[in-house]
Scaffold this motif. Structure first.
Motif, mmCIF file in Angstrom:
data_model
loop_
_atom_site.group_PDB
_atom_site.id
_atom_site.type_symbol
_atom_site.label_atom_id
_atom_site.label_comp_id
_atom_site.label_asym_id
_atom_site.label_seq_id
_atom_site.Cartn_x
_atom_site.Cartn_y
_atom_site.Cartn_z
ATOM 1 N N VAL A 169 0.843 -1.192 0.000
ATOM 2 C CA VAL A 169 0.000 0.000 0.000
ATOM 3 C C VAL A 169 0.879 1.243 0.000
ATOM 4 N N GLY A 170 0.536 2.201 -0.859
ATOM 5 C CA GLY A 170 1.229 3.484 -0.887
ATOM 6 C C GLY A 170 0.614 4.421 0.134
ATOM 7 N N LEU A 183 -8.531 -0.581 3.364
ATOM 8 C CA LEU A 183 -8.759 -1.660 2.405
ATOM 9 C C LEU A 183 -7.551 -2.585 2.323
ATOM 10 N N ALA A 184 -6.343 -2.022 2.366
ATOM 11 C CA ALA A 184 -5.133 -2.840 2.261
ATOM 12 C C ALA A 184 -5.021 -3.802 3.445
ATOM 13 N N LEU A 195 1.537 -7.117 5.259
ATOM 14 C CA LEU A 195 1.302 -5.841 4.578
ATOM 15 C C LEU A 195 2.609 -5.078 4.501
ATOM 16 N N THR A 196 2.909 -4.552 3.320
ATOM 17 C CA THR A 196 4.049 -3.660 3.145
ATOM 18 C C THR A 196 3.519 -2.248 2.929
ATOM 19 N N ALA A 197 3.820 -1.360 3.856
ATOM 20 C CA ALA A 197 3.396 0.040 3.751
ATOM 21 C C ALA A 197 4.587 0.868 3.292
ATOM 22 N N VAL A 239 3.296 -6.185 9.635
ATOM 23 C CA VAL A 239 3.499 -4.979 8.833
ATOM 24 C C VAL A 239 4.987 -4.713 8.647
ATOM 25 N N ARG A 240 5.354 -4.447 7.420
ATOM 26 C CA ARG A 240 6.715 -4.017 7.094
ATOM 27 C C ARG A 240 6.641 -2.593 6.587
ATOM 28 N N ARG A 241 7.352 -1.693 7.240
ATOM 29 C CA ARG A 241 7.358 -0.289 6.847
ATOM 30 C C ARG A 241 8.560 0.004 5.961
#
Length: 298
Positions: A169-170, A183-184, A195-197, A239-241
């Motif tokens: 997600v951007g 939504l992501a 999730l990769t943010a 989550v990966r930032r």
């Protein structure tokens, strides 16, 4: 043709609507939409338009025989899309309906988007009578739809390797980041993946300038604020930032190779100015290989 659900049913359990035109990539879109409908427990509506484009020949008038042929061909297209949607075996229990319309495809889809969970389109189509899904159709729908729009490339990311990849997600500092993140996280949770943010905070292509360290700290703090609370709501989603000093398009394209799905907002600010829809969105939609969902604010 099949009957529509009434408005109350649509509000309680809105359908996922996928548009097909007989092209291979539109059938890929139908297959992807079926899987997503199964994950969400949503009905799936498969639609096609047999409308003749305006300006199609001087004074073109369709006879009853012409209309019958168009509808017969349209029924063939939606029947094949329904077969493809069921072929994956992961859609047991999904209610699938089909519809053939004489209404121009863009206006039809925009009206349907008011009561849909999501619109799903292939990235290009056949042209000719059905004008293809997508190209101009995808641009119009992603700009004006009232619900999220998924654009499916030739690669529907349904193979065993892709389905374990994270959702990307951007993220920027605009209000539109919130529905995109919502939504992501939801998609990642349903798909049982991480999730990769990604937050790209520069338009100068990674060139270090005086004061960047201070700006980076500010961007990092804002990034953390945008993600705050989602971990508690989605404890099953790791989550990966990623915070990068790079152009958003390039950063998203590079990271999309490691994702099964890309989620972006319809517009943004700062480094994401014009992000979706504008020059950045066009670049992302027509360049990434994985499916992309465009989420409009509100």
């Amino acid at each position: 043709m099949t009957e529509h659900s009434d408005s109350t049913t649509r509000q309680l359990n809105p359908p996922i609507v996928v548009a097909v035109d007989g092209s291979a990539i539109s059938y890929q879109a139908a297959a992807w939409a079926a899987v997503d409908a199964s994950l969400h427990g949503s009905p799936l509506r498969i639609v096609t338009s047999v409308a003749v484009p305006s300006g199609f020949g001087p004074g073109a008038v369709l006879t009853d025989s012409d209309l019958q042929w168009l509808f017969t061909d349209g029924e063939r297209v939606v029947a094949e899309a329904s077969r493809v949607a069921r072929a994956g075996g992961a859609v047991e229990g999904v209610v699938i309906t089909t519809e053939v319309t004489l209404e121009p495809i863009v206006s039809y889809l925009l009206a349907q988007s008011r009561d849909a969970r999501m619109m799903v389109l292939g990235s290009r189509g056949l042209g000719a009578l059905r004008q293809g899904l997508l190209g101009s159709v995808s641009t119009a729908v992603t700009r004006h739809a009232h619900c999220p729009v998924a654009v499916i490339q030739a690669n529907a990311a349904a193979d065993p390797v892709s389905v374990v990849k994270p959702v990307l997600v951007g993220v920027d500092g605009s209000p539109n980041s919130v529905p995109a993140l919502e939504l992501a996280f939801e998609e990642a949770s349903f798909r049982k993946v991480g999730l990769t943010a990604l937050h790209a905070w520069s338009d100068v292509g990674g060139i270090p300038l005086p004061g960047w360290d201070v700006v980076r700290e500010q961007e990092d703090e804002e990034f953390a604020q945008r993600l705050a609370g989602f971990g508690e709501r989605y404890p099953d989603v790791p989550v990966r930032r990623i915070l990068v000093m790079d152009r958003p398009v390039r950063a998203l394209l590079d990271e999309s190779e490691n994702a099964q799905l890309l989620v972006v907002g319809s517009h943004g600010r700062g480094g994401f100015t014009g992000m979706l829809l504008g020059s950045t969105s066009a670049a992302v939609l027509h360049s990434v290989d994985c499916p992309t969902i465009v989420v409009r604010e509100g």
